[in-house]
Each structure stands twice: as structure tokens, then as C-alpha cells.
Design a protein around this motif. Structure first.
Motif, short mmCIF file in Angstrom:
data_model
loop_
_atom_site.label_atom_id
_atom_site.label_comp_id
_atom_site.label_asym_id
_atom_site.label_seq_id
_atom_site.Cartn_x
_atom_site.Cartn_y
_atom_site.Cartn_z
N TYR A 87 0.84 -1.19 0.00
CA TYR A 87 0.00 0.00 0.00
C TYR A 87 0.88 1.24 0.00
N LYS A 121 -6.11 -0.69 -6.92
CA LYS A 121 -4.99 -1.58 -7.20
C LYS A 121 -4.63 -1.49 -8.67
N THR A 151 -1.81 -3.19 -11.44
CA THR A 151 -0.79 -4.22 -11.60
C THR A 151 -0.57 -4.52 -13.07
N VAL A 181 2.90 -4.38 -8.43
CA VAL A 181 1.57 -4.13 -7.87
C VAL A 181 1.66 -2.94 -6.94
N LYS A 191 -0.99 -0.45 -4.46
CA LYS A 191 -2.33 -0.31 -3.90
C LYS A 191 -2.41 0.98 -3.08
N LYS A 203 -5.27 2.69 -0.22
CA LYS A 203 -6.49 2.50 0.56
C LYS A 203 -6.83 3.80 1.28
#
Length: 79
Positions: free
Chosen positions: A2, A40, A42, A47, A49, A51
């Protein structure tokens, strides 16, 4: 992983798309019970992310959606 800073997430997301537009996927989910929006991006190698549970991040989310959609359609970004 994240990313906690929006600007860093947006840059990373756009960089991932620019490096491999054919394999990049962008997914957003909303967890209503927790009131969290999870983004997200990718390309199967990287990857990132993000939040948030802040309503103020909604405009940033909309702006990122517009930017990525314009790139996917090969249109100039006017954000």
C-alpha cells in the motif's frame, strides 16, 4: 504494498500503465462495512495499492480514472 501518499500512488499507477499498457489492470473496490476504497494497479510484475476512507479522496480517484481512460483511448490528458 500500500502506498500512503496519493501523488506517489498516482505516479506509480501511470508509470505502470505507460511501461506495459497491454497487460496493466486497474481495479477499485469499496468495502462498505469499513467505508474503505481500495485501488490496485498491476501489470503482473509490479503491484501498487492505495487504501482510503476519506471522502475528499473521491475527486482524486475520479481524476485518476479520467487520466487512465484517456491514456487507454490514446487521447491527450486535459486534467
Amino acid at each position: 504494498m500500500y502506498i500512503t501518499n496519493w501523488d506517489d500512488f498516482q505516479k506509480a499507477a501511470e508509470d505502470i500503465y505507460a511501461s506495459s499498457p497491454d497487460t496493466t489492470r486497474y481495479v477499485h473496490t469499496f468495502h462498505g462495512a469499513a467505508g474503505e476504497l481500495v485501488l490496485k494497479v498491476t501489470n503482473d510484475q509490479t503491484v501498487v495499492k492505495y487504501k482510503t476512507n476519506q471522502a475528499t479522496d473521491l475527486k482524486k480517484f475520479i481524476k485518476l480514472n479520467l487520466s487512465l481512460m484517456e491514456q487507454m483511448q490514446n487521447k491527450p490528458v486535459n486534467v
